[in-house]
Design a protein around this motif. Sequence first.
Motif, PDB file in Angstrom:
ATOM      1  N   ARG A 219       0.653  -1.245   0.083  1.00 46.33           N
ATOM      2  CA  ARG A 219      -0.057  -0.071  -0.075  1.00 46.33           C
ATOM      3  C   ARG A 219       0.875   1.151   0.138  1.00 46.33           C
ATOM      4  NH1 ARG A 219      -3.521  -3.053   3.083  1.00 46.33           N
ATOM      5  NH2 ARG A 219      -2.480  -2.180   5.095  1.00 46.33           N
ATOM      6  N   MET A 220       1.779   1.295   0.773  1.00 47.79           N
ATOM      7  CA  MET A 220       2.821   2.620   0.921  1.00 47.79           C
ATOM      8  C   MET A 220       3.677   2.825  -0.517  1.00 47.79           C
ATOM      9  SD  MET A 220       4.184   2.793   4.531  1.00 47.79           S
ATOM     10  CE  MET A 220       4.846   1.073   4.550  1.00 47.79           C
ATOM     11  N   VAL A 221       4.007   1.745  -0.857  1.00 51.20           N
ATOM     12  CA  VAL A 221       4.737   1.633  -2.139  1.00 51.20           C
ATOM     13  C   VAL A 221       3.812   2.239  -3.200  1.00 51.20           C
ATOM     14  CG1 VAL A 221       6.361   0.473  -3.865  1.00 51.20           C
ATOM     15  CG2 VAL A 221       6.528  -0.081  -1.458  1.00 51.20           C
ATOM     16  N   PHE A 222       2.897   1.602  -3.545  1.00 54.40           N
ATOM     17  CA  PHE A 222       1.973   1.892  -4.662  1.00 54.40           C
ATOM     18  C   PHE A 222       1.370   3.225  -4.345  1.00 54.40           C
ATOM     19  CE2 PHE A 222       1.663  -2.924  -4.925  1.00 54.40           C
ATOM     20  CZ  PHE A 222       2.542  -3.020  -6.121  1.00 54.40           C
ATOM     21  N   SER A 223       1.173   3.992  -3.213  1.00 55.07           N
ATOM     22  CA  SER A 223       0.656   5.158  -2.901  1.00 55.07           C
ATOM     23  C   SER A 223       1.665   6.008  -3.036  1.00 55.07           C
ATOM     24  CB  SER A 223      -0.254   5.117  -1.647  1.00 55.07           C
ATOM     25  OG  SER A 223       0.571   5.155  -0.743  1.00 55.07           O
ATOM     26  N   GLY A 224       2.949   5.623  -2.942  1.00 59.92           N
ATOM     27  CA  GLY A 224       4.020   6.813  -2.950  1.00 59.92           C
ATOM     28  C   GLY A 224       4.105   7.453  -1.481  1.00 59.92           C
ATOM     29  N   THR A 225       3.686   6.673  -0.704  1.00 58.88           N
ATOM     30  CA  THR A 225       3.738   7.311   0.789  1.00 58.88           C
ATOM     31  C   THR A 225       4.915   6.891   1.596  1.00 58.88           C
ATOM     32  OG1 THR A 225       2.002   5.918   1.605  1.00 58.88           O
ATOM     33  CG2 THR A 225       1.160   7.886   0.789  1.00 58.88           C
ATOM     34  N   GLY A 226       5.473   5.789   1.132  1.00 56.23           N
ATOM     35  CA  GLY A 226       6.509   5.130   1.783  1.00 56.23           C
ATOM     36  C   GLY A 226       7.250   4.174   0.869  1.00 56.23           C
ATOM     37  N   GLN A 227       8.181   3.222   1.717  1.00 56.31           N
ATOM     38  CA  GLN A 227       8.752   2.274   0.879  1.00 56.31           C
ATOM     39  C   GLN A 227       8.954   1.044   1.868  1.00 56.31           C
ATOM     40  OE1 GLN A 227      12.546   4.070   0.141  1.00 56.31           O
ATOM     41  NE2 GLN A 227      13.466   3.750   2.357  1.00 56.31           N
ATOM     42  N   ALA A 228       9.169  -0.039   1.080  1.00 56.07           N
ATOM     43  CA  ALA A 228       9.288  -1.262   1.693  1.00 56.07           C
ATOM     44  C   ALA A 228      10.605  -1.524   2.426  1.00 56.07           C
ATOM     45  CB  ALA A 228       9.099  -2.438   0.825  1.00 56.07           C
ATOM     46  N   PRO A 229      10.778  -2.430   3.634  1.00 57.52           N
ATOM     47  CA  PRO A 229      12.086  -2.408   4.188  1.00 57.52           C
ATOM     48  C   PRO A 229      13.161  -3.208   2.819  1.00 57.52           C
ATOM     49  CG  PRO A 229      10.410  -4.215   4.980  1.00 57.52           C
ATOM     50  CD  PRO A 229       9.649  -3.163   3.927  1.00 57.52           C
ATOM     51  N   THR A 230      14.293  -3.120   3.364  1.00 55.11           N
ATOM     52  CA  THR A 230      15.251  -3.885   2.559  1.00 55.11           C
ATOM     53  C   THR A 230      15.279  -5.345   2.674  1.00 55.11           C
ATOM     54  OG1 THR A 230      17.074  -1.993   2.853  1.00 55.11           O
ATOM     55  CG2 THR A 230      18.043  -4.097   2.173  1.00 55.11           C
ATOM     56  N   ARG A 231      15.072  -6.050   1.481  1.00 48.18           N
ATOM     57  CA  ARG A 231      15.095  -7.641   1.730  1.00 48.18           C
ATOM     58  C   ARG A 231      16.430  -8.179   1.647  1.00 48.18           C
ATOM     59  NH1 ARG A 231      10.215  -9.380   2.069  1.00 48.18           N
ATOM     60  NH2 ARG A 231       8.409  -8.363   0.870  1.00 48.18           N
ATOM     61  N   VAL A 232      16.847  -9.030   2.538  1.00 46.28           N
ATOM     62  CA  VAL A 232      18.108  -9.753   2.307  1.00 46.28           C
ATOM     63  C   VAL A 232      17.862 -11.137   2.107  1.00 46.28           C
ATOM     64  CG1 VAL A 232      19.275  -8.246   3.918  1.00 46.28           C
ATOM     65  CG2 VAL A 232      18.095 -10.300   4.721  1.00 46.28           C
ATOM     66  N   PHE A 233      18.574 -12.108   1.580  1.00 46.77           N
ATOM     67  CA  PHE A 233      18.335 -13.552   1.144  1.00 46.77           C
ATOM     68  C   PHE A 233      18.832 -14.584   2.139  1.00 46.77           C
ATOM     69  CE2 PHE A 233      18.479 -10.701  -2.425  1.00 46.77           C
ATOM     70  CZ  PHE A 233      17.127 -10.938  -2.946  1.00 46.77           C
ATOM     71  N   SER A 234      19.652 -14.019   3.373  1.00 48.39           N
ATOM     72  CA  SER A 234      19.870 -14.997   4.110  1.00 48.39           C
ATOM     73  C   SER A 234      20.298 -14.179   5.753  1.00 48.39           C
ATOM     74  CB  SER A 234      21.198 -15.823   3.722  1.00 48.39           C
ATOM     75  OG  SER A 234      22.310 -14.801   3.937  1.00 48.39           O
ATOM     76  N   GLN A 235      20.160 -15.101   6.643  1.00 49.88           N
ATOM     77  CA  GLN A 235      20.638 -14.721   8.059  1.00 49.88           C
ATOM     78  C   GLN A 235      21.935 -14.061   8.031  1.00 49.88           C
ATOM     79  OE1 GLN A 235      18.891 -16.036  11.717  1.00 49.88           O
ATOM     80  NE2 GLN A 235      18.571 -18.063  10.375  1.00 49.88           N
ATOM     81  N   ALA A 236      22.926 -14.625   7.258  1.00 47.34           N
ATOM     82  CA  ALA A 236      24.196 -14.040   7.049  1.00 47.34           C
ATOM     83  C   ALA A 236      24.392 -12.678   6.519  1.00 47.34           C
ATOM     84  CB  ALA A 236      25.293 -15.101   6.459  1.00 47.34           C
ATOM     85  N   GLU A 237      23.593 -12.501   5.527  1.00 48.02           N
ATOM     86  CA  GLU A 237      23.468 -11.266   4.801  1.00 48.02           C
ATOM     87  C   GLU A 237      22.922 -10.292   5.572  1.00 48.02           C
ATOM     88  OE1 GLU A 237      21.747  -8.796   0.916  1.00 48.02           O
ATOM     89  OE2 GLU A 237      21.386 -10.942   1.151  1.00 48.02           O
ATOM     90  N   MET A 238      21.859 -10.835   6.479  1.00 48.23           N
ATOM     91  CA  MET A 238      21.114  -9.772   7.632  1.00 48.23           C
ATOM     92  C   MET A 238      22.165  -9.314   8.476  1.00 48.23           C
ATOM     93  SD  MET A 238      17.882  -8.815   9.009  1.00 48.23           S
ATOM     94  CE  MET A 238      16.806 -10.076   8.446  1.00 48.23           C
ATOM     95  N   HIS A 239      22.873 -10.384   9.041  1.00 47.57           N
ATOM     96  CA  HIS A 239      23.776  -9.941  10.120  1.00 47.57           C
ATOM     97  C   HIS A 239      24.790  -9.069   9.239  1.00 47.57           C
ATOM     98  CE1 HIS A 239      27.511 -10.356  12.472  1.00 47.57           C
ATOM     99  NE2 HIS A 239      26.759 -10.662  13.506  1.00 47.57           N
TER     100      HIS A 239
END
Length: 135
Positions: A87-107
């Motif tokens: 909703r936020m992305v499509f309405s232009g009122t915000g953005q989604a969080p950054t996606r990571v692909f593993s816990q190692a990348e998250m860390h």
Amino acid sequence: MAALLTLSWPSLAAADESPVLVAHPDVRTVRLTRDTTRAIFAMRQRTWPDGQAVRVHVLNNDDPIHGRFVKERLAVYPHQLQLAWDRMVFSGTGQAPTRVFSQAEMHERIANTPGALGYLEREYLDDRVQVISVE
């Protein structure tokens, strides 16, 4: 009485195995309420209590760790968060969080991004990230 203790034990064990909320080591906040944590992950609250920008990181929706964190720590379902982000992305009122692909990348992202927030299983914890308690 012993049966009650036996029945309650798995839920206590599961709580200890839940992914924990982690932040960049320079974040000054050490404790958040569940409502504040939910607002941050829903991208409705964009700053830490001290005013620093929050950089939210999440695993993919189909990752079991993401599902466990969202259900156990935020008390919502992954699809509910996704709808809020969309909703936020499509309405232009915000953005989604950054996606990571593993816990190692998250860390790595949490350890190296000022203001970063995410979640990890306990085995990924070290002194490069700090645990934030959720009350």
